[in-house]
Design an enzyme around this catalytic site. Structure first.
Site, PDB file in Angstrom:
ATOM      1  N   THR A 133      13.478  18.497  26.032  1.00 22.12           N
ATOM      2  CA  THR A 133      12.869  18.912  27.302  1.00 22.12           C
ATOM      3  C   THR A 133      12.434  20.371  27.323  1.00 22.12           C
ATOM      4  OG1 THR A 133      15.092  19.360  28.152  1.00 22.12           O
ATOM      5  CG2 THR A 133      14.164  17.184  28.613  1.00 22.12           C
ATOM      6  N   GLU A 134      12.448  21.021  26.184  1.00 21.85           N
ATOM      7  CA  GLU A 134      12.181  22.455  26.135  1.00 21.85           C
ATOM      8  C   GLU A 134      10.840  22.835  26.771  1.00 21.85           C
ATOM      9  OE1 GLU A 134      15.054  21.728  22.699  1.00 21.85           O
ATOM     10  OE2 GLU A 134      13.404  20.670  23.690  1.00 21.85           O
TER      11      GLU A 134
END
Length: 257
Positions: A133-134
């Site tokens: 999810t960066e």
């Protein structure tokens, strides 16, 4: 309180993430503890297989929020040094001579999904979610991308890394990110049964050499890779484990490693 627990039984070392109140999120201290624990397991002749597990509802939720806030004040050199600590952890797990099995009983997000990626074998409960999810917070999945592309291929890696979406365990298994899905009531028994079989039914030298073969398969041109494989074949035939195994096979004897 330590961020992990470490136990050995029946030649299986269990490294358990133990920050349930923080969803086992990673920070500098936890990364260092994990590095030390995996180094201990690698060096210990009493250990043949490593299981990575977690206490609490999440396997690992990525970076700790307080830790992320702290990083905002770091210089470039401090950020680089900190990033290399996580790099070393991923590289050391990936490069271990002993098999590493991830036992995933909750969400594995961002860096937590990275741990699932670098393990040799990963199994999860159906409820677990996976994702990198960066990109959703303006960050990048830099380190894990190197391993994920090797594991599941460029196309599928692009989808997961660019969208930052979460997928369930069934989808993660279909993509090749994890190896299988077991119900919560059975996963621990199944994982330790598998670890036990690796301990008793396989040669430690064969596990080590096979891991190295898989790890380096893409590093050389085809002809060079085949020549290296032929050399490893020849070397392994001379190893005591191979000689013992072949003798037992020919004599129809049950061999317990």
């Amino acid at each position: 309180m330590s961020g992990i627990t470490y136990d050995i039984a029946n030649r299986i070392a269990t490294i358990t993430l133990n920050r349930p109140e923080k969803r086992n999120a990673l920070n500098g201290a936890l990364v260092r503890e994990l590095r030390a624990a995996f180094a201990n397991a690698e060096a210990d002749p009493a250990v043949k297989v490593v299981v990575l597990a977690a206490n609490g509802k999440a396997f690992c939720a990525g970076a700790d929020l307080d830790y992320l806030q702290q990083l905002q004040g770091y210089t470039h050199e401090e950020n680089l040094s900190d990033s290399r600590e996580l790099m070393f952890l991923f590289r050391e797990i990936y490069g271990m001579e002993k098999p590493v099995i991830a036992l995933i009983t909750g969400d594995a997000i961002a860096g937590g999904c990275g741990l699932a990626t670098v393990a040799d074998l990963s199994y999860a409960v159906p409820e677990a979610r996976f994702g990198y999810t960066e990109v959703r917070i303006g960050f990048v999945p830099a380190l894990v991308s190197i391993f994920l592309v090797r594991k599941i291929g460029e196309g599928r890696a692009r989808e997961l890394l660019l969208t930052g979406k979460l997928v369930d365990a069934a989808a993660a298994a279909q993509a090749g990110l994890i190896n299988g899905v077991w119900p919560a009531g059975a996963i621990r028994q199944e994982v330790y049964a598998l670890a036990g079989r690796l301990c008793t039914e396989t040669s430690a030298n064969s596990l080590k050499v096979t891991k190295r073969l898989v790890r380096t398969a893409l590093d050389l041109p085809l002809d060079a890779a085949l020549e290296e494989a032929a050399r490893i074949n020849a070397d392994t035939r001379e190893h005591p484990d191979c000689q013992q195994g072949i003798a037992a096979f020919l004599n129809k004897e049950k061999l317990e490693w």
